[in-house]
Design a protein around this motif. Structure first.
Motif, PDB file in Angstrom:
ATOM      1  N   ASP A 265       0.830  -1.212   0.000  1.00 30.94           N
ATOM      2  CA  ASP A 265       0.000   0.000   0.000  1.00 30.94           C
ATOM      3  C   ASP A 265       0.862   1.259   0.000  1.00 30.94           C
ATOM      4  O   ASP A 265       0.537   2.249  -0.647  1.00 30.94           O
ATOM      5  CB  ASP A 265      -0.911   0.035   1.234  1.00 30.94           C
ATOM      6  CG  ASP A 265      -2.087  -0.907   1.085  1.00 30.94           C
ATOM      7  OD1 ASP A 265      -2.532  -1.103  -0.060  1.00 30.94           O
ATOM      8  OD2 ASP A 265      -2.540  -1.456   2.102  1.00 30.94           O
ATOM      9  N   VAL A 266       1.963   1.188   0.761  1.00 31.07           N
ATOM     10  CA  VAL A 266       2.845   2.351   0.832  1.00 31.07           C
ATOM     11  C   VAL A 266       3.508   2.574  -0.525  1.00 31.07           C
ATOM     12  O   VAL A 266       3.619   3.707  -1.003  1.00 31.07           O
ATOM     13  CB  VAL A 266       3.900   2.163   1.942  1.00 31.07           C
ATOM     14  CG1 VAL A 266       4.904   3.294   1.932  1.00 31.07           C
ATOM     15  CG2 VAL A 266       3.227   2.066   3.298  1.00 31.07           C
TER      16      VAL A 266
ATOM     17  N   ASP B 211       2.286   1.654  -3.402  1.00 29.74           N
ATOM     18  CA  ASP B 211       1.246   2.122  -4.317  1.00 29.74           C
ATOM     19  C   ASP B 211       0.998   3.621  -4.114  1.00 29.74           C
ATOM     20  O   ASP B 211       0.940   4.385  -5.071  1.00 29.74           O
ATOM     21  CB  ASP B 211      -0.050   1.337  -4.070  1.00 29.74           C
ATOM     22  CG  ASP B 211      -1.141   1.726  -5.035  1.00 29.74           C
ATOM     23  OD1 ASP B 211      -1.033   1.357  -6.215  1.00 29.74           O
ATOM     24  OD2 ASP B 211      -2.090   2.418  -4.619  1.00 29.74           O
ATOM     25  N   ALA B 212       0.891   4.013  -2.856  1.00 28.82           N
ATOM     26  CA  ALA B 212       0.656   5.429  -2.562  1.00 28.82           C
ATOM     27  C   ALA B 212       1.824   6.276  -3.051  1.00 28.82           C
ATOM     28  O   ALA B 212       1.628   7.351  -3.628  1.00 28.82           O
ATOM     29  CB  ALA B 212       0.447   5.627  -1.066  1.00 28.82           C
ATOM     30  N   ALA B 213       3.038   5.774  -2.850  1.00 23.56           N
ATOM     31  CA  ALA B 213       4.219   6.522  -3.257  1.00 23.56           C
ATOM     32  C   ALA B 213       4.208   6.761  -4.765  1.00 23.56           C
ATOM     33  O   ALA B 213       4.437   7.876  -5.237  1.00 23.56           O
ATOM     34  CB  ALA B 213       5.491   5.767  -2.857  1.00 23.56           C
ATOM     35  N   ARG B 214       3.882   5.707  -5.526  1.00 23.97           N
ATOM     36  CA  ARG B 214       3.784   5.864  -6.975  1.00 23.97           C
ATOM     37  C   ARG B 214       2.640   6.829  -7.314  1.00 23.97           C
ATOM     38  O   ARG B 214       2.780   7.695  -8.171  1.00 23.97           O
ATOM     39  CB  ARG B 214       3.506   4.505  -7.642  1.00 23.97           C
ATOM     40  CG  ARG B 214       4.669   3.576  -7.668  1.00 23.97           C
ATOM     41  CD  ARG B 214       5.777   4.023  -8.591  1.00 23.97           C
ATOM     42  NE  ARG B 214       5.415   3.935  -9.998  1.00 23.97           N
ATOM     43  CZ  ARG B 214       5.968   4.692 -10.956  1.00 23.97           C
ATOM     44  NH1 ARG B 214       6.885   5.567 -10.645  1.00 23.97           N
ATOM     45  NH2 ARG B 214       5.600   4.544 -12.206  1.00 23.97           N
ATOM     46  N   GLY B 215       1.526   6.632  -6.615  1.00 19.41           N
ATOM     47  CA  GLY B 215       0.319   7.388  -6.929  1.00 19.41           C
ATOM     48  C   GLY B 215       0.431   8.875  -6.668  1.00 19.41           C
ATOM     49  O   GLY B 215      -0.271   9.667  -7.292  1.00 19.41           O
ATOM     50  N   ILE B 216       1.290   9.274  -5.730  1.00 19.09           N
ATOM     51  CA  ILE B 216       1.422  10.711  -5.496  1.00 19.09           C
ATOM     52  C   ILE B 216       2.585  11.294  -6.279  1.00 19.09           C
ATOM     53  O   ILE B 216       2.895  12.473  -6.142  1.00 19.09           O
ATOM     54  CB  ILE B 216       1.557  11.060  -4.004  1.00 19.09           C
ATOM     55  CG1 ILE B 216       2.817  10.450  -3.407  1.00 19.09           C
ATOM     56  CG2 ILE B 216       0.321  10.601  -3.232  1.00 19.09           C
ATOM     57  CD1 ILE B 216       3.025  10.866  -1.970  1.00 19.09           C
TER      58      ILE B 216
ATOM     59  N   LEU C 189       6.019   9.802  -7.011  1.00 23.25           N
ATOM     60  CA  LEU C 189       7.433   9.464  -6.922  1.00 23.25           C
ATOM     61  C   LEU C 189       7.816   8.637  -8.143  1.00 23.25           C
ATOM     62  O   LEU C 189       7.041   7.793  -8.588  1.00 23.25           O
ATOM     63  CB  LEU C 189       7.731   8.668  -5.648  1.00 23.25           C
ATOM     64  CG  LEU C 189       7.952   9.467  -4.353  1.00 23.25           C
ATOM     65  CD1 LEU C 189       6.638   9.969  -3.812  1.00 23.25           C
ATOM     66  CD2 LEU C 189       8.663   8.638  -3.310  1.00 23.25           C
TER      67      LEU C 189
ATOM     68  N   GLN D 211      13.581   6.436  -1.378  1.00 26.16           N
ATOM     69  CA  GLN D 211      12.904   7.128  -0.272  1.00 26.16           C
ATOM     70  C   GLN D 211      11.938   6.245   0.504  1.00 26.16           C
ATOM     71  O   GLN D 211      11.564   6.558   1.629  1.00 26.16           O
ATOM     72  CB  GLN D 211      12.129   8.345  -0.801  1.00 26.16           C
ATOM     73  CG  GLN D 211      13.011   9.387  -1.434  1.00 26.16           C
ATOM     74  CD  GLN D 211      12.232  10.608  -1.885  1.00 26.16           C
ATOM     75  OE1 GLN D 211      11.155  10.888  -1.374  1.00 26.16           O
ATOM     76  NE2 GLN D 211      12.736  11.328  -2.859  1.00 26.16           N
ATOM     77  N   VAL D 212      11.468   5.177  -0.106  1.00 27.30           N
ATOM     78  CA  VAL D 212      10.451   4.355   0.557  1.00 27.30           C
ATOM     79  C   VAL D 212      10.969   2.945   0.852  1.00 27.30           C
ATOM     80  O   VAL D 212      10.933   2.493   1.987  1.00 27.30           O
ATOM     81  CB  VAL D 212       9.159   4.287  -0.292  1.00 27.30           C
ATOM     82  CG1 VAL D 212       8.127   3.412   0.398  1.00 27.30           C
ATOM     83  CG2 VAL D 212       8.609   5.687  -0.530  1.00 27.30           C
TER      84      VAL D 212
END
Lengths: 225, 388
Positions: free
Chosen positions: A118-119, A121-126, A128, A136-137
């Motif tokens: 999920d992290v 996915d969120a990182a790509r989605g915002i 990065l 970074q993640v």
């Protein structure tokens, strides 16, 4: 003669206090071998492991290679390196690197793969980019696993670096092999104890590092899992 | 505006996630995609920020095909909130919120100042910023997720079941918060949920999907509840949809009898204290002066459903209209509430026809609005990245 008097003999010997055969010198030789081996192993294994873990490609191959490499006889490798080349640091470094790289590789792969999807996915989605997600993640998230890998590798390398003496190089193995050759078992025992202490010291160092150097969020996450 | 133009997704194994959908998501409004799991709603949402690439058709953002934009850049201009928040565990809350500003190259101080603003905007205490995500409750994490999505002030917000993982009470709070934020910010929101209740509550426009991204009905919530397109949609809406529909209409539609015009209804009388706060209903025929609880509602903020509920609960069949301080301003009998029910519309209900018109207008306008390809090439970057 019991082992306690062996040890007191070993530590009180003036040759072991100063000069080329002193404890301090042998330890520093030993540590330099280990440090070099770990450095090269890390330079090869960590970037490769991060990449494999991130893309998910070649994970089965890595597991296979790591298993195979663990089965390699270190002494055999040292002898082979000496036979193929000559008696120098490289002869010892090759097997040590071969020993340290697999745990580092596996740790890097598993660490990155353990990142919460999920992290990611969120990182790509915002917004990065892939390198940013990795750096970074995934890397912070892999840090505890990676550190554990370094711990394993370091202890193994410290223990195994004694074989350097087998081909005539320095380090704490010198005491072990020289002691055996000259039947001065006090020297052998002293060297062995020093290797053990060094390995324990390394364990402690990494335990402290994991305790205090990791970002709190990552640490807590590991605790609850 | 986001526009799906025959957008479809077929997986490499041949299964079809979305068959090919045409849909307009109007600017500044909340559009909710709702449907059972596997209906393709998340796939559709993820097509907007290119987390999923359509295999047919296109998705246009303010007239620009998103496929022509660089994914990372596109995404930094679109807020993205997911179910599990997806916060970075190793970063403090404040730095989580500031992620996109950092990516955009803002200096640290400015980014953190902006993050602090957002923390307040989503209703979190300033100290929260110094904590790590694992130290927050699920609801707080979700608020941080929303704050992170809003950090660079993107015109578009994609929300993929953002409130599904929290308990119902917290969820209701988060929904209210979203509506409050939206009334200030007027973002173009595409919201995905499987919860029809949530869809009806949040959506200006609700799109009910069935399998493979086919639209079963596209309507404003009131129309959806009162006039479902077919039996399937009616079944999906569930029971009591008439009553639930009242929850969308303002209680101000009820004609209130002022306090000064009397407090007696048949054998019942409403007792007030000196401040005009209701104490209870008194049965004037009863021997003992017993107080029966008086249920009230706020005409300015509550819905018809609450007013009806208050009237039903009251022994006298009369709801008490209250002001913000809990003082009675008047009374509304069941009959008065029923009259308001029968009237077409009401305050929010009045927007029924209006909303219909807008939805039609948006669809119609969009067709005439098709920019030519050169326009698109120059307009696109502005559209996607502008407004920050």
């Amino acid at each position: 003669m019991n082992w306690l008097s062996w040890l007191s003999d070993f530590f009180s010997d003036p040759d072991h206090r100063s000069g080329p055969d002193s404890i301090v010198h042998r330890i520093s030789e030993h540590l330099v071998f280990c440090g070099e081996a770990l450095l090269f192993a890390a330079l090869i294994a960590v970037p490769l492991g991060l990449l494999i873990g991130y893309t998910g490609r070649g994970v089965t191959i890595v597991t296979g290679i790591a298993g195979f490499a663990r089965a390699l006889p270190t002494l055999g490798l040292v002898t082979l390196a000496v036979l193929l080349g000559r008696v120098d640091d490289t002869a010892v470094l090759i097997p040590l690197v071969a020993l340290a790289a697999p745990p580092l590789l596996v740790a890097a792969v598993e660490g990155v793969r353990g990142t919460d999807p999920d992290v990611r996915d969120a990182a790509r989605g915002i917004g990065l980019t892939h390198p940013q997600v990795l750096w970074q993640v995934c890397l912070p998230s892999a840090a505890p696993t990676l550190l554990a890998g370094f711990r394993t590798a370091t202890v193994q390398v410290i223990a195994t670096a004694t074989v350097a003496a087998y081909v005539g190089l320095g380090g704490l193995g010198r005491y072990v092999f020289d002691g055996l050759a000259t039947r001065k078992y006090a020297v052998t025992a002293g060297g062995a104890v020093l290797v053990v202490l060094l390995a324990i010291g390394a364990q402690l160092f990494f335990a402290l590092l994991a305790r205090y150097a990791l970002p709190p969020g990552v640490r807590a996450q590991r605790r609850t899992r | 505006m986001i526009r799906f133009d025959g957008a479809g997704k077929r997986h490499p194994d041949g299964t079809i996630a979305v068959e090919g959908l045409d849909l307009d998501v109007p600017t500044g409004r909340i559009t909710v995609l709702v449907g059972p799991s596997g209906c393709g709603k998340t796939t559709l949402l993820r097509m907007v920020n290119r987390m999923v690439e359509p295999t047919s058709g296109r998705v246009l953002l303010d007239g620009t095909d998103v496929a022509e934009l660089e994914p990372a850049k596109l995404r930094r201009g679109i807020g993205y909130v997911i179910q599990q928040a997806g916060l970075f565990p190793h970063r403090k809350v404040i730095d989580n919120i500031a992620t996109v500003p950092y990516l955009l190259g803002w200096d640290r101080k400015k980014a953190r100042a902006r993050a602090a603003e957002l923390l307040e905007l989503v209703g979190l205490a300033p100290e929260t910023g110094k904590r790590y995500p694992f130290q927050l409750s699920g609801g707080q994490q979700q608020r941080v997720g929303v704050a992170r999505a809003l950090a660079a002030d993107p015109p578009v917000l994609l929300m993929d079941e953002p409130f599904s993982a929290v308990d119902p009470v917290v969820r209701a709070g988060l929904q209210d918060e979203l509506l409050r934020l939206q009334s200030e910010l007027h973002k173009t929101v595409l919201f995905v949920t499987h919860d029809i209740e949530e869809a009806v509550r949040l959506g200006d426009q609700v799109v009910v999907l069935r399998g493979q991204g086919r639209i079963a009905q596209l309507a404003d919530p009131h129309t959806l509840l009162t006039a479902p397109a077919d039996d399937d949609v009616a079944a999906f809406l569930g029971r009591d949809r008439g009553l639930r529909g009242l929850g969308l209409r303002a209680a101000s539609a009820v004609t209130v009898r002022p306090v000064d015009d009397g407090l007696r209804y048949g054998g019942w009388e409403l007792a007030l204290d000196d401040e005009r706060r209701p104490i209870g209903w008194i049965d004037r025929d009863a021997v003992a002066a017993e107080l029966h609880p008086a249920a009230g509602y706020r005409p300015d903020t509550d819905t018809l459903r609450t007013a009806l509920d208050a009237a039903v609960l009251s022994p006298a069949g009369v709801a008490v209209a209250l002001d913000a301080d809990g003082r009675a301003t008047g009374t509304a009998s069941r009959e008065a509430v029923l009259t308001a029910l029968a009237a077409p519309g009401g305050a929010t209900g009045g927007t029924d026809s209006e909303t219909d018109g807008e939805t039609d207008g948006a669809t119609g306008g969009a067709t005439g609005d098709e920019p030519d390809s050169t326009d698109r090439a120059t307009g696109q970057t502005g559209g996607a990245t502008g407004g920050r």
